[in-house]
Design a protein around this motif. Sequence first.
Motif, PDB file in Angstrom:
ATOM      1  N   GLY A   1       0.812  -1.215   0.000  1.00 32.98           N
ATOM      2  CA  GLY A   1       0.000   0.000   0.000  1.00 32.98           C
ATOM      3  C   GLY A   1       0.843   1.262   0.000  1.00 32.98           C
ATOM      4  N   ASN A   2       1.899   1.266   0.811  1.00 35.30           N
ATOM      5  CA  ASN A   2       2.780   2.434   0.866  1.00 35.30           C
ATOM      6  C   ASN A   2       3.514   2.632  -0.461  1.00 35.30           C
ATOM      7  OD1 ASN A   2       2.051   2.934   3.513  1.00 35.30           O
ATOM      8  ND2 ASN A   2       3.745   1.748   4.374  1.00 35.30           N
ATOM      9  N   LEU A   3       3.942   1.515  -1.073  1.00 35.77           N
ATOM     10  CA  LEU A   3       4.624   1.624  -2.358  1.00 35.77           C
ATOM     11  C   LEU A   3       3.692   2.157  -3.443  1.00 35.77           C
ATOM     12  CD1 LEU A   3       6.872  -1.552  -2.608  1.00 35.77           C
ATOM     13  CD2 LEU A   3       7.608   0.818  -2.711  1.00 35.77           C
ATOM     14  N   PHE A   4       2.474   1.664  -3.482  1.00 33.88           N
ATOM     15  CA  PHE A   4       1.513   2.155  -4.473  1.00 33.88           C
ATOM     16  C   PHE A   4       1.259   3.654  -4.282  1.00 33.88           C
ATOM     17  CE2 PHE A   4      -0.365  -2.333  -4.768  1.00 33.88           C
ATOM     18  CZ  PHE A   4       0.383  -2.613  -5.907  1.00 33.88           C
ATOM     19  N   ARG A   5       1.133   4.083  -3.027  1.00 36.51           N
ATOM     20  CA  ARG A   5       0.874   5.514  -2.764  1.00 36.51           C
ATOM     21  C   ARG A   5       2.057   6.364  -3.189  1.00 36.51           C
ATOM     22  NH1 ARG A   5      -0.655   5.216   2.233  1.00 36.51           N
ATOM     23  NH2 ARG A   5       1.306   5.759   3.212  1.00 36.51           N
ATOM     24  N   ARG A   6       3.279   5.898  -2.909  1.00 38.29           N
ATOM     25  CA  ARG A   6       4.468   6.654  -3.296  1.00 38.29           C
ATOM     26  C   ARG A   6       4.590   6.773  -4.817  1.00 38.29           C
ATOM     27  NH1 ARG A   6       9.654   4.354  -0.320  1.00 38.29           N
ATOM     28  NH2 ARG A   6      10.570   5.835  -1.805  1.00 38.29           N
ATOM     29  N   ARG A   7       4.138   5.762  -5.520  1.00 39.00           N
ATOM     30  CA  ARG A   7       4.209   5.777  -6.989  1.00 39.00           C
ATOM     31  C   ARG A   7       3.055   6.544  -7.622  1.00 39.00           C
ATOM     32  NH1 ARG A   7       6.720   2.088 -10.126  1.00 39.00           N
ATOM     33  NH2 ARG A   7       4.782   1.750 -11.266  1.00 39.00           N
ATOM     34  N   GLY A   8       2.104   6.988  -6.819  1.00 35.72           N
ATOM     35  CA  GLY A   8       0.962   7.693  -7.371  1.00 35.72           C
ATOM     36  C   GLY A   8      -0.146   6.783  -7.848  1.00 35.72           C
ATOM     37  N   GLU A   9      -0.053   5.476  -7.573  1.00 40.39           N
ATOM     38  CA  GLU A   9      -1.121   4.533  -7.944  1.00 40.39           C
ATOM     39  C   GLU A   9      -2.105   4.447  -6.780  1.00 40.39           C
ATOM     40  OE1 GLU A   9       0.263   0.870  -9.847  1.00 40.39           O
ATOM     41  OE2 GLU A   9       2.281   1.730  -9.878  1.00 40.39           O
ATOM     42  N   TYR A  10      -2.860   5.532  -6.628  1.00 37.81           N
ATOM     43  CA  TYR A  10      -3.692   5.672  -5.434  1.00 37.81           C
ATOM     44  C   TYR A  10      -4.861   4.684  -5.421  1.00 37.81           C
ATOM     45  CZ  TYR A  10      -1.059  10.017  -5.326  1.00 37.81           C
ATOM     46  OH  TYR A  10      -0.054  10.947  -5.328  1.00 37.81           O
ATOM     47  N   ASP A  11      -5.399   4.336  -6.593  1.00 45.17           N
ATOM     48  CA  ASP A  11      -6.512   3.386  -6.610  1.00 45.17           C
ATOM     49  C   ASP A  11      -6.067   2.014  -6.115  1.00 45.17           C
ATOM     50  OD1 ASP A  11      -4.839   3.179  -8.788  1.00 45.17           O
ATOM     51  OD2 ASP A  11      -6.406   2.458 -10.156  1.00 45.17           O
ATOM     52  N   ARG A  12      -4.847   1.599  -6.477  1.00 48.65           N
ATOM     53  CA  ARG A  12      -4.342   0.304  -6.003  1.00 48.65           C
ATOM     54  C   ARG A  12      -4.029   0.362  -4.504  1.00 48.65           C
ATOM     55  NH1 ARG A  12       0.172  -1.853 -10.109  1.00 48.65           N
ATOM     56  NH2 ARG A  12      -0.394  -3.852  -9.115  1.00 48.65           N
ATOM     57  N   ALA A  13      -3.494   1.509  -4.049  1.00 51.55           N
ATOM     58  CA  ALA A  13      -3.235   1.657  -2.615  1.00 51.55           C
ATOM     59  C   ALA A  13      -4.530   1.601  -1.825  1.00 51.55           C
ATOM     60  CB  ALA A  13      -2.517   2.978  -2.355  1.00 51.55           C
ATOM     61  N   VAL A  14      -5.575   2.234  -2.350  1.00 50.45           N
ATOM     62  CA  VAL A  14      -6.877   2.214  -1.677  1.00 50.45           C
ATOM     63  C   VAL A  14      -7.407   0.792  -1.581  1.00 50.45           C
ATOM     64  CG1 VAL A  14      -9.308   2.862  -1.946  1.00 50.45           C
ATOM     65  CG2 VAL A  14      -7.517   4.589  -2.209  1.00 50.45           C
ATOM     66  N   ARG A  15      -7.289   0.010  -2.661  1.00 43.94           N
ATOM     67  CA  ARG A  15      -7.789  -1.367  -2.645  1.00 43.94           C
ATOM     68  C   ARG A  15      -7.046  -2.220  -1.623  1.00 43.94           C
ATOM     69  NH1 ARG A  15      -7.944  -0.831  -8.365  1.00 43.94           N
ATOM     70  NH2 ARG A  15      -6.055  -2.078  -8.596  1.00 43.94           N
ATOM     71  N   VAL A  16      -5.729  -2.003  -1.518  1.00 45.92           N
ATOM     72  CA  VAL A  16      -4.949  -2.776  -0.539  1.00 45.92           C
ATOM     73  C   VAL A  16      -5.422  -2.477   0.876  1.00 45.92           C
ATOM     74  CG1 VAL A  16      -2.662  -3.048   0.483  1.00 45.92           C
ATOM     75  CG2 VAL A  16      -2.911  -3.039  -2.000  1.00 45.92           C
ATOM     76  N   HIS A  17      -5.566  -1.187   1.203  1.00 49.25           N
ATOM     77  CA  HIS A  17      -5.946  -0.826   2.573  1.00 49.25           C
ATOM     78  C   HIS A  17      -7.406  -1.183   2.868  1.00 49.25           C
ATOM     79  CE1 HIS A  17      -2.348   2.012   2.296  1.00 49.25           C
ATOM     80  NE2 HIS A  17      -2.093   1.227   3.317  1.00 49.25           N
TER      81      HIS A  17
END
Length: 385
Positions: A78-94
């Motif tokens: 989730g943190n990696l997705f957020r750092r890369r700007g892939e916020y939709d994937r980070a949201v799905r993980v969390h």
Amino acid sequence: MEFDLTWILLGLPAAFALGWVASRLDLRQMRIANRQAPRAYFKGLNYLLNEQQDQAIDAFIEAVQNDPDTSELHFALGNLFRRRGEYDRAVRVHEHLISRGDLNNADRQRAQHGLALDFLKAGLLDRAEEALRKLEGTSYEGQARLARLAIYERSREWPEATSVARLLENSGEANFGIRMAHYQCELAREAVQQGDAVKALGILTAVIQNTPTAPRPRILLGQLQLSQGQAQTAFHTLSTLFERADITAPLAAASLAKAALLAQQTQEALKLLNAHYQRQPCIDVLEAITTLQANDPDGAAQAQQLYLDHLQKQPSLMAATRWLTGQNQQPQPLPAPVQKALEQAIRPLARYRCAACGFEAKEHFWHCPGCQAWDSYPPRRVEEL
């Protein structure tokens, strides 16, 4: 009976042997899985340290697939997705973490905080605010309130910002008295823009009573009183800043001079301005002094001398230009192109600069439009810093 006992005696060693073989197979499979999961994890960590985020994500996804119950790997993803700007994937993980029934309370709160950060970074302020509200009463409460405060300031929701700032102050996070005074000043400015000067006067008067050390409401109140034709009242409101040697007093120098001229308080204003100038020479205060002396018969000559004295104290292109402007009244004035070039040269020096991000502006800001910091603009021009 003897037949049955014989078979039992023969079967027990066989059952034991089969159980032992099965357990060894299970242990072997567990060892293989355990070796694979750390290997994928450390591979991802190595990629991450080498700033190879694409390969790191692939390695962590492989580790999660081998062991889907590992929450730490989900947090890392989730943190990696957020750092890369892939916020939709980070949201799905969390969101997946929050939906898990086997997650303990601490990890659930951590996942909720990560989800709020995802929405914040994505600019989804409404969803971020909703996620942050769910962190009330948790170990992330203070961080969540600060994030909500930033949201309300960014969206200019000053009543909500005041409410959250009061909660933070009551919890001992910090002193938000001056910050809340700024919020009330913003409400007063909005009232003026809407044509409700009476409401603005009431707001600013109340702020001064509640936070007497805050300079901004006093400056705004004096300027508002001046615009309403209350010159005498405005003079007394603004003179307090100079009497207590407030560092923001130069911002009110021009308004004080105007109020003094209208209220016939020239001598009193000159005393205040001269005393402040002696403590801290400043071009804004100096120009206010020359404005008050302009009606004197020899006011122009006095202004010229004041600018020369200022140049002896500190080099200033602005003061030099003002002196040369006064020279234009002499028999041999400066040529117009020279005068224009000087005015253009001092324009950048007359700006104000944010001490936090370096954003420059023609006017003084209490809330930096660049970095959103409060009280980051020194009350002095760029040339005087």
